[in-house]
Design a protein around this motif. Structure first.
Motif, PDB file in Angstrom:
ATOM      1  N   THR A   1      -0.898   4.699  -5.936  1.00 17.57           N
ATOM      2  CA  THR A   1      -1.451   3.545  -5.198  1.00 17.57           C
ATOM      3  C   THR A   1      -2.236   2.793  -6.269  1.00 17.57           C
ATOM      4  O   THR A   1      -2.698   3.465  -7.090  1.00 17.57           O
ATOM      5  CB  THR A   1      -2.280   3.995  -3.995  1.00 17.57           C
TER       6      THR A   1
ATOM      7  N   TYR B   1      -3.737  15.081   3.783  1.00 14.91           N
ATOM      8  CA  TYR B   1      -3.847  13.615   4.026  1.00 14.91           C
ATOM      9  C   TYR B   1      -3.563  13.593   5.546  1.00 14.91           C
ATOM     10  O   TYR B   1      -2.459  14.110   5.946  1.00 14.91           O
ATOM     11  CB  TYR B   1      -2.942  12.927   3.227  1.00 14.91           C
TER      12      TYR B   1
ATOM     13  N   GLY C   1       0.705  -1.201   0.173  1.00 10.20           N
ATOM     14  CA  GLY C   1       0.164  -0.096   0.041  1.00 10.20           C
ATOM     15  C   GLY C   1       0.864   1.256  -0.208  1.00 10.20           C
ATOM     16  O   GLY C   1       1.798   1.233   0.344  1.00 10.20           O
ATOM     17  N   SER C   2       0.333   2.423  -0.557  1.00  6.11           N
ATOM     18  CA  SER C   2       1.048   3.492  -0.494  1.00  6.11           C
ATOM     19  C   SER C   2       1.272   4.060   0.749  1.00  6.11           C
ATOM     20  O   SER C   2       2.376   4.939   0.943  1.00  6.11           O
ATOM     21  CB  SER C   2       0.737   4.496  -1.589  1.00  6.11           C
ATOM     22  N   ASP C   3       0.655   3.813   1.905  1.00  4.37           N
ATOM     23  CA  ASP C   3       0.835   4.143   3.148  1.00  4.37           C
ATOM     24  C   ASP C   3       2.017   3.517   3.637  1.00  4.37           C
ATOM     25  O   ASP C   3       2.889   4.381   4.270  1.00  4.37           O
ATOM     26  CB  ASP C   3      -0.354   3.793   4.091  1.00  4.37           C
TER      27      ASP C   3
ATOM     28  N   ALA D   1      -2.261   9.705  -5.434  1.00  2.00           N
ATOM     29  CA  ALA D   1      -3.255   8.796  -5.028  1.00  2.00           C
ATOM     30  C   ALA D   1      -4.609   8.753  -6.003  1.00  2.00           C
ATOM     31  O   ALA D   1      -5.093   7.791  -6.382  1.00  2.00           O
ATOM     32  CB  ALA D   1      -3.648   8.910  -3.629  1.00  2.00           C
ATOM     33  N   TYR D   2      -4.770  10.210  -6.218  1.00  3.58           N
ATOM     34  CA  TYR D   2      -6.076  10.251  -7.236  1.00  3.58           C
ATOM     35  C   TYR D   2      -5.862  10.661  -8.567  1.00  3.58           C
ATOM     36  O   TYR D   2      -6.709  11.430  -9.229  1.00  3.58           O
ATOM     37  CB  TYR D   2      -7.129  11.401  -6.340  1.00  3.58           C
TER      38      TYR D   2
ATOM     39  N   ARG E   1      -3.430  -4.364  -1.223  1.00  4.94           N
ATOM     40  CA  ARG E   1      -2.267  -3.469  -0.710  1.00  4.94           C
ATOM     41  C   ARG E   1      -1.149  -3.523  -1.558  1.00  4.94           C
ATOM     42  O   ARG E   1      -0.025  -4.161  -1.331  1.00  4.94           O
ATOM     43  CB  ARG E   1      -2.198  -4.163   0.688  1.00  4.94           C
TER      44      ARG E   1
ATOM     45  N   LEU F   1       5.046   5.811   2.020  1.00  2.00           N
ATOM     46  CA  LEU F   1       4.859   6.955   2.696  1.00  2.00           C
ATOM     47  C   LEU F   1       5.657   6.760   3.835  1.00  2.00           C
ATOM     48  O   LEU F   1       6.200   7.814   4.155  1.00  2.00           O
ATOM     49  CB  LEU F   1       3.493   7.504   2.691  1.00  2.00           C
TER      50      LEU F   1
ATOM     51  N   PRO G   1      -0.679  15.907  -1.492  1.00  6.16           N
ATOM     52  CA  PRO G   1      -1.051  15.054  -2.797  1.00  6.16           C
ATOM     53  C   PRO G   1      -1.614  16.067  -3.675  1.00  6.16           C
ATOM     54  O   PRO G   1      -1.917  17.200  -3.598  1.00  6.16           O
ATOM     55  CB  PRO G   1      -2.376  14.454  -1.917  1.00  6.16           C
TER      56      PRO G   1
ATOM     57  N   ASP H   1       2.069  12.849  -3.743  1.00  7.83           N
ATOM     58  CA  ASP H   1       1.184  11.739  -3.496  1.00  7.83           C
ATOM     59  C   ASP H   1       0.172  12.062  -4.626  1.00  7.83           C
ATOM     60  O   ASP H   1      -0.953  12.713  -4.675  1.00  7.83           O
ATOM     61  CB  ASP H   1       0.867  11.579  -2.081  1.00  7.83           C
TER      62      ASP H   1
ATOM     63  N   SER I   1      -4.842   1.255  -4.916  1.00 12.39           N
ATOM     64  CA  SER I   1      -6.340   1.109  -4.064  1.00 12.39           C
ATOM     65  C   SER I   1      -7.212   1.974  -4.739  1.00 12.39           C
ATOM     66  O   SER I   1      -8.523   1.838  -4.296  1.00 12.39           O
ATOM     67  CB  SER I   1      -5.903   1.490  -2.535  1.00 12.39           C
ATOM     68  N   LYS I   2      -7.192   3.127  -5.446  1.00 11.46           N
ATOM     69  CA  LYS I   2      -8.172   3.965  -5.713  1.00 11.46           C
ATOM     70  C   LYS I   2      -8.472   3.758  -7.107  1.00 11.46           C
ATOM     71  O   LYS I   2      -9.485   2.763  -7.547  1.00 11.46           O
ATOM     72  CB  LYS I   2      -7.700   5.220  -5.700  1.00 11.46           C
TER      73      LYS I   2
HETATM   74  C1  LIG Z   1      -5.932   6.610  -0.082  1.00 11.31           C
HETATM   75  C2  LIG Z   1      -4.740   7.204   0.060  1.00 11.31           C
HETATM   76  C3  LIG Z   1      -3.332   6.850   0.236  1.00 11.31           C
HETATM   77  C4  LIG Z   1      -3.014   5.426   0.914  1.00 11.31           C
HETATM   78  O1  LIG Z   1      -3.507   4.347  -0.152  1.00 11.31           O
HETATM   79  P1  LIG Z   1      -3.050   2.922   0.190  1.00 11.31           P
HETATM   80  O2  LIG Z   1      -2.183   2.541  -0.983  1.00 11.31           O
HETATM   81  O3  LIG Z   1      -4.296   2.093   0.078  1.00 11.31           O
HETATM   82  O4  LIG Z   1      -2.264   2.657   1.480  1.00 11.31           O
HETATM   83  C5  LIG Z   1      -2.207   7.565   0.424  1.00 11.31           C
HETATM   84  N1  LIG Z   1      -2.350   8.778   0.004  1.00 11.31           N
HETATM   85  C6  LIG Z   1      -3.746   9.461  -0.196  1.00 11.31           C
HETATM   86  C7  LIG Z   1      -3.810  11.123  -0.250  1.00 11.31           C
HETATM   87  C8  LIG Z   1      -4.776   8.871  -0.130  1.00 11.31           C
HETATM   88  O5  LIG Z   1      -5.964   9.231  -0.213  1.00 11.31           O
END
Ligand SMILES: *Cc1c(COP(=O)(O)O)cnc(C)c1O
Length: 357
Positions: A210, A111, A85-87, A183-184, A221, A90, A151, A181, A212-213
């Motif tokens: 990530t 975030y 996961g990107s968490d 993520a989106y 993960r 990070l 982000p 970051d 995840s989205k």
């Molecule tokens: C959802 C999110 C992450 C984490 O994503 P994972 O890969 O599921 O850990 C990281 N940064 C931001 C800004 C997010 O919204």
């Protein structure tokens, strides 16, 4: 609390993720998951890996996945770092690149995991206020600093800034790392990854992604960072001092297939963007004020109805959104974009709530 806790954990305030309720028939619009499933090719690849080879450790380097990511973005595999996961990515970035003498800088509204990592690793930070329209103003990040991270688009606001702003930040901020970051990013923002391609790759830019989205694999993960090989080497030092195998066999196989299925990404993100635009205009007709979103969620408020009250009223109707009790944003709701059907249910519920029925 126990007397056996170390001093470090006694003062921690852990990150609180959006809830994952076990009830059925909920409209779950609180954690920015995709309403559509992952690539069927990813599911097939995971099933295929689900065999006796699971007795063996996975490739600690994730070489095939790094190659798939590098190929997609026109990078060298040495520019790719993988994490659970990107968490997790990070976390390693904070410890390995942002723990410096000078404080790291990030927006005051962003975030909420960033300050948690700072506390965990003993990193000092400065919160840089967003502009009046909740926009990241790169001119407000001051040098010298221990690094800059935000982000793009920002969370939980959904607002994006153009790549040229980040290029300007990099020109000004050459003595510390800049982490974007993304993520989106797949919901309509210019990625900074093209800046990393070829011989002019900046030494201090790191971009985090990530699966995840937009790739709908939050349950698998997988996250990654891309940047100059010297930054990646630093992150590998942290990872190999923490966990040699952050990604299991199933995760690596599924992630490779997902990364290679660009068509699935494009059709599902286009649907989400479509639903988002429709929802924003329907909410506007109910009097909601929504920040311009480039993400798979919106940040919206109603001038006559408190955020906390709306959150609770939606919850009572089985619709879960996110509400942050933080200064400047407590009047807002963060609503994940679901299917058109979920969006219709949301709008119908809000109509009832505003009408006081
Ligand atoms: C959802 C999110 C992450 C984490 O994503 P994972 O890969 O599921 O850990 C990281 N940064 C931001 C800004 C997010 O919204």
């Amino acid at each position: 609390m126990s007397r056996f806790w170390s001093p470090v954990i006694q003062t921690l305030t852990p990150y609180v993720p959006g809830e994952q309720p076990q009830m059925e028939r909920l409209v779950k619009l609180n954690t920015n998951e995709s309403p559509y499933g992952p690539s069927p090719k990813a599911l097939a690849a995971i099933s295929q890996q689900n065999n006796e080879d699971l007795r063996l450790y996975p490739d600690p380097e994730g070489a095939l996945l790094k190659k798939a990511i590098a190929d997609l973005h026109g990078l060298d595999p040495k520019q790719v770092f993988l994490g659970n996961g990107s968490d997790e990515v990070l976390a390693h970035v904070f410890l390995g690149l942002l723990k410096q003498e000078k404080p790291v800088q990030f927006p005051d509204i962003t975030y909420s995991f960033y300050p948690v990592y700072c506390k965990l690793f003993g990193i000092s930070y400065e919160a840089i206020p967003l502009g009046p329209q909740f926009e990241v103003q790169v001119g407000d990040f001051k040098t010298p600093n221990g690094g800059v991270i935000f982000p793009n688009p920002n969370a939980p606001t959904g607002r994006a800034i153009p790549r040229t702003d980040i290029e300007a930040l990099l020109r000004k901020n050459q003595d510390s790392v800049v982490v974007i970051d993304e993520a989106y990013v797949d919901y309509g923002t210019e990625s900074c990854i093209p800046l990393l391609c070829g011989p002019n790759c900046p030494e201090n830019l790191l971009v985090v992604h990530t699966l995840s989205k937009s790739r709908a694999l939050a349950g698998l993960r997988v996250g990654f960072a891309v940047g100059h090989p010297s930054l990646i080497e630093g992150l590998e030092r942290v990872k190999n001092s923490f966990n040699s195998y952050p990604l299991g066999r199933l995760a690596q196989a599924g992630a490779i297939a997902a990364i290679q299925d660009q068509a699935h990404l494009e059709t599902t993100t286009a649907k989400v963007i479509d639903t988002r635009e429709r929802l924003v205009s329907e909410l506007a007709s109910l009097g909601f004020e929504t920040l311009p979103s480039s993400a798979n969620f919106i940040f919206t408020r109603h001038p006559k109805h408190a955020g906390g009250k709306l959150y609770q009223a939606l919850r009572d109707r089985g619709i879960i959104v996110r509400h942050f009790k933080s200064p400047r944003i407590e009047e807002f709701l963060r609503i994940t974009i679901g299917t058109d059907e979920q969006s219709n249910e949301l709008v119908a519920a809000l109509k009832e709530i505003l009408a006081g029925t």
